[in-house]
Design an enzyme around this catalytic site. Structure first.
Site, PDB file in Angstrom:
ATOM      1  CG  ASP A   1      -6.306   1.240  -5.140  1.00  0.00           C
ATOM      2  OD1 ASP A   1      -6.127   1.571  -3.952  1.00  0.00           O
ATOM      3  OD2 ASP A   1      -6.122   0.082  -5.551  1.00  0.00           O
TER       4      ASP A   1
ATOM      5  NE  ARG B   1      -0.440  -0.889   3.448  1.00  0.00           N
ATOM      6  CZ  ARG B   1       0.098  -0.329   2.395  1.00  0.00           C
ATOM      7  NH1 ARG B   1       1.346  -0.611   2.055  1.00  0.00           N
ATOM      8  NH2 ARG B   1      -0.583   0.518   1.655  1.00  0.00           N
TER       9      ARG B   1
ATOM     10  NE  ARG C   1      -6.587   5.595  -0.199  1.00  0.00           N
ATOM     11  CZ  ARG C   1      -6.280   4.502   0.494  1.00  0.00           C
ATOM     12  NH1 ARG C   1      -5.600   3.524  -0.071  1.00  0.00           N
ATOM     13  NH2 ARG C   1      -6.630   4.394   1.765  1.00  0.00           N
TER      14      ARG C   1
ATOM     15  N   GLY D   1     -14.233  -2.602   8.850  1.00  0.00           N
ATOM     16  CA  GLY D   1     -15.529  -3.268   8.990  1.00  0.00           C
ATOM     17  C   GLY D   1     -16.573  -2.336   9.590  1.00  0.00           C
TER      18      GLY D   1
ATOM     19  CG  ASN E   1      -4.624 -10.858   6.926  1.00  0.00           C
ATOM     20  OD1 ASN E   1      -4.676 -11.018   8.146  1.00  0.00           O
ATOM     21  ND2 ASN E   1      -4.533  -9.662   6.379  1.00  0.00           N
TER      22      ASN E   1
ATOM     23  CG  ASP F   1     -13.903  -8.607  15.552  1.00  0.00           C
ATOM     24  OD1 ASP F   1     -13.579  -7.802  14.657  1.00  0.00           O
ATOM     25  OD2 ASP F   1     -13.055  -9.155  16.295  1.00  0.00           O
TER      26      ASP F   1
ATOM     27  N   GLY G   1     -15.390  -8.911  10.762  1.00  0.00           N
ATOM     28  CA  GLY G   1     -14.335  -7.993  11.208  1.00  0.00           C
ATOM     29  C   GLY G   1     -14.989  -6.677  11.606  1.00  0.00           C
ATOM     30  CB  ALA G   2     -16.380  -5.450  14.666  1.00  0.00           C
ATOM     31  N   GLY G   3     -13.374  -4.247  13.019  1.00  0.00           N
ATOM     32  CA  GLY G   3     -12.283  -3.288  13.220  1.00  0.00           C
ATOM     33  C   GLY G   3     -12.550  -1.996  12.467  1.00  0.00           C
TER      34      GLY G   3
ATOM     35  NE  ARG H   1      -2.758  -2.052  -0.040  1.00  0.00           N
ATOM     36  CZ  ARG H   1      -2.199  -0.949  -0.536  1.00  0.00           C
ATOM     37  NH1 ARG H   1      -1.025  -1.002  -1.148  1.00  0.00           N
ATOM     38  NH2 ARG H   1      -2.811   0.214  -0.430  1.00  0.00           N
TER      39      ARG H   1
ATOM     40  CB  VAL I   1     -12.066  -5.780   2.522  1.00  0.00           C
ATOM     41  CG1 VAL I   1     -11.367  -4.456   2.782  1.00  0.00           C
ATOM     42  CG2 VAL I   1     -13.457  -5.533   1.945  1.00  0.00           C
TER      43      VAL I   1
ATOM     44  CG  HIS J   1      -5.505  -2.976  -3.210  1.00  0.00           C
ATOM     45  ND1 HIS J   1      -5.713  -1.629  -3.353  1.00  0.00           N
ATOM     46  CD2 HIS J   1      -5.564  -3.217  -1.868  1.00  0.00           C
ATOM     47  CE1 HIS J   1      -5.888  -1.083  -2.167  1.00  0.00           C
ATOM     48  NE2 HIS J   1      -5.801  -2.028  -1.250  1.00  0.00           N
TER      49      HIS J   1
HETATM   50  P1  NAI Z   1      -8.478  -3.999  12.241  1.00  0.00           P
HETATM   51  O1  NAI Z   1      -7.373  -4.651  12.972  1.00  0.00           O
HETATM   52  O2  NAI Z   1      -8.975  -2.680  12.717  1.00  0.00           O
HETATM   53  O3  NAI Z   1      -9.736  -4.996  12.197  1.00  0.00           O
HETATM   54  C1  NAI Z   1      -9.646  -6.330  11.855  1.00  0.00           C
HETATM   55  C2  NAI Z   1     -10.630  -7.087  12.741  1.00  0.00           C
HETATM   56  O4  NAI Z   1     -10.665  -8.454  12.320  1.00  0.00           O
HETATM   57  C3  NAI Z   1     -10.231  -7.091  14.228  1.00  0.00           C
HETATM   58  O5  NAI Z   1     -11.259  -6.504  15.008  1.00  0.00           O
HETATM   59  C4  NAI Z   1     -10.053  -8.574  14.544  1.00  0.00           C
HETATM   60  O6  NAI Z   1     -10.467  -8.928  15.871  1.00  0.00           O
HETATM   61  C5  NAI Z   1     -10.925  -9.219  13.479  1.00  0.00           C
HETATM   62  N1  NAI Z   1     -10.613 -10.623  13.232  1.00  0.00           N
HETATM   63  C6  NAI Z   1      -9.406 -11.230  13.157  1.00  0.00           C
HETATM   64  N2  NAI Z   1      -9.561 -12.544  12.919  1.00  0.00           N
HETATM   65  C7  NAI Z   1     -10.892 -12.774  12.813  1.00  0.00           C
HETATM   66  C8  NAI Z   1     -11.681 -13.928  12.563  1.00  0.00           C
HETATM   67  N3  NAI Z   1     -11.117 -15.123  12.349  1.00  0.00           N
HETATM   68  N4  NAI Z   1     -13.016 -13.797  12.534  1.00  0.00           N
HETATM   69  C9  NAI Z   1     -13.604 -12.600  12.761  1.00  0.00           C
HETATM   70  N5  NAI Z   1     -12.913 -11.464  13.014  1.00  0.00           N
HETATM   71  C10 NAI Z   1     -11.574 -11.555  13.028  1.00  0.00           C
HETATM   72  O7  NAI Z   1      -8.030  -3.909  10.707  1.00  0.00           O
HETATM   73  P2  NAI Z   1      -8.658  -2.972   9.559  1.00  0.00           P
HETATM   74  O8  NAI Z   1      -7.928  -1.695   9.510  1.00  0.00           O
HETATM   75  O9  NAI Z   1     -10.129  -2.976   9.708  1.00  0.00           O
HETATM   76  O10 NAI Z   1      -8.237  -3.777   8.253  1.00  0.00           O
HETATM   77  C11 NAI Z   1      -8.807  -5.047   7.976  1.00  0.00           C
HETATM   78  C12 NAI Z   1      -8.174  -5.672   6.745  1.00  0.00           C
HETATM   79  O11 NAI Z   1      -8.547  -4.929   5.588  1.00  0.00           O
HETATM   80  C13 NAI Z   1      -6.646  -5.673   6.757  1.00  0.00           C
HETATM   81  O12 NAI Z   1      -6.152  -6.868   6.205  1.00  0.00           O
HETATM   82  C14 NAI Z   1      -6.278  -4.495   5.873  1.00  0.00           C
HETATM   83  O13 NAI Z   1      -5.002  -4.607   5.318  1.00  0.00           O
HETATM   84  C15 NAI Z   1      -7.371  -4.596   4.842  1.00  0.00           C
HETATM   85  N6  NAI Z   1      -7.639  -3.384   4.081  1.00  0.00           N
HETATM   86  C16 NAI Z   1      -7.917  -3.545   2.759  1.00  0.00           C
HETATM   87  C17 NAI Z   1      -8.226  -2.467   1.965  1.00  0.00           C
HETATM   88  C18 NAI Z   1      -8.547  -2.689   0.519  1.00  0.00           C
HETATM   89  O14 NAI Z   1      -8.654  -1.713  -0.232  1.00  0.00           O
HETATM   90  N7  NAI Z   1      -8.730  -3.912   0.082  1.00  0.00           N
HETATM   91  C19 NAI Z   1      -8.237  -1.102   2.520  1.00  0.00           C
HETATM   92  C20 NAI Z   1      -7.957  -1.033   3.921  1.00  0.00           C
HETATM   93  C21 NAI Z   1      -7.673  -2.158   4.674  1.00  0.00           C
END
Ligand code: NAI
Length: 308
Positions: free
Chosen positions: A148, A82, A151, A12, A95, A32, A7-9, A88, A118, A175
């Site tokens: 958390d 979200r 924060r 990531g 997911n 990604d 995940g390069a979002g 979540r 994550v 979480h």
């Molecule tokens: P984002 O949408 O910016 O990035 C997610 C990336 O995953 C996208 O670039 C997408 O193309 C990629 N992706 C989707 N399916 C894929 C696959 N099968 N293989 C490889 N890449 C794939 O989302 P963001 O903000 O980075 O959040 C990612 C996740 O982390 C979310 O589920 C979010 O809720 C969760 N999160 C968890 C936290 C925690 O404390 N555990 C804190 C913040 C976010």
């Protein structure tokens, strides 16, 4: 030490950046599904190397898991985040499929990898990785409590107008907005209990603000946060990579600890080269025990939505 970030979002890329800046890993591979996205993020980050002074090699790939071969640690951030007003738990449908496929692909090329989950709902995704990979529990770590707790410390410092480095505090439990258990009775400022500085009402407000910390940011940003999540993940990766034996609250499979069984939920653990090296049993008040029990019920309910 090779680290893969799937995940390069937002999260990531942020965690890859912090890992690189701390300069403890020889290689970070970002993957990604979006064509060219991970390659672009990796190239952009590599062009910060001479400016930020790190030697970590960052490469990107569009879902070529062969490039991740022999990773020591893999971070799963792939999936959807979200939007304002969402919980979540609502992310589970999409997911769960992604996390299951990704963890299986990772293990095919790195059979000894330690996985940090994550993607949300994180405790349930961590449980899913347990149930579908059969890996020993020390090698599956859910990241939530480290964020958390950061924060919580931010809110405590704000309430006391104190430097954050003077504050210690921990959030355990699930979480989620309802499931987090900020341990106000354990929180300290320079080793003095925070209850010496703050009224019960103010402390309750701090705990409440901590629990909706993610939702507050989602409301402001229009999507979920990334700097603190990325930094929290990088801290866990560093603790494992550098065998630091540091304590963080992480989601881990419980087998009787804290009176809970067959559930992944946040409790204090020691992280070192083997992943989770110990679950730490800290004394909880009766009120905290009750909150932990309620939190576990929420996580178990979400786990029930999984098709295992
Ligand atoms: P984002 O949408 O910016 O990035 C997610 C990336 O995953 C996208 O670039 C997408 O193309 C990629 N992706 C989707 N399916 C894929 C696959 N099968 N293989 C490889 N890449 C794939 O989302 P963001 O903000 O980075 O959040 C990612 C996740 O982390 C979310 O589920 C979010 O809720 C969760 N999160 C968890 C936290 C925690 O404390 N555990 C804190 C913040 C976010």
């Amino acid at each position: 030490m090779k680290v893969t970030v799937v995940g390069a979002g937002a999260v990531g890329a942020s965690c890859a950046e912090y890992i690189a800046i701390k300069d403890f890993a020889s290689e970070v591979v970002i993957l990604d599904i979006k064509e060219g996205y991970a390659e672009g993020k990796a190239m952009d980050l590599m062009q910060t190397a001479s400016l930020n002074g790190f030697d970590t090699k960052i490469t990107g790939s569009t879902s070529d898991y062969a490039k991740t071969a022999d990773s020591h640690i893999a971070v799963i951030t792939s999936g959807i985040p979200r939007k304002p007003g969402m919980t979540r738990e609502e992310l589970i449908g999409i997911n769960a499929g992604i996390v299951k496929t990704v963890s299986s692909n990772l293990l095919e090329h790195s059979p000894n990898v330690i996985i940090i989950v994550v993607s949300n709902p994180m405790d349930t995704m961590t449980y899913l990785v347990h149930k579908t990979t059969g890996l020993p529990k020390n090698r599956i770590i859910g990241m939530g409590g480290a964020l958390d707790s950061a924060r919580f410390k931010y809110r405590l410092a704000e309430a006391m107008e104190a430097p954050i480095s003077d504050i210690d505090g921990m959030v355990i439990g699930g979480h989620s907005d309802k499931g987090m258990v900020p341990l106000t009775s354990h929180a300290t400022r320079n080793s003095i209990r925070v209850s010496e500085f703050l009224s019960d009402e103010r402390l309750e407000q701090v705990a409440a603000d901590t629990k909706v910390g993610g939702a507050t940011l989602t409301g402001l940003l229009g999507t979920s946060a990334w700097y603190a999540p990325g930094a929290a993940v990088s801290a866990l990766v560093q603790a494992i990579a550098c065998d630091q034996k540091k304590m963080f609250p992480c989601s881990t499979m419980l087998e009787g600890e804290y009176g809970l069984n067959d559930i992944c939920i946040g409790v204090p653990v020691i992280l070192g080269k083997n992943g989770i090296e110990k679950i730490v049993d800290i004394p909880l008040s009766d009120a905290e025990k009750a909150k932990m029990q309620e939190s576990a019920e929420g996580v178990t309910k979400t786990n029930g939505l999984l098709e295992l």
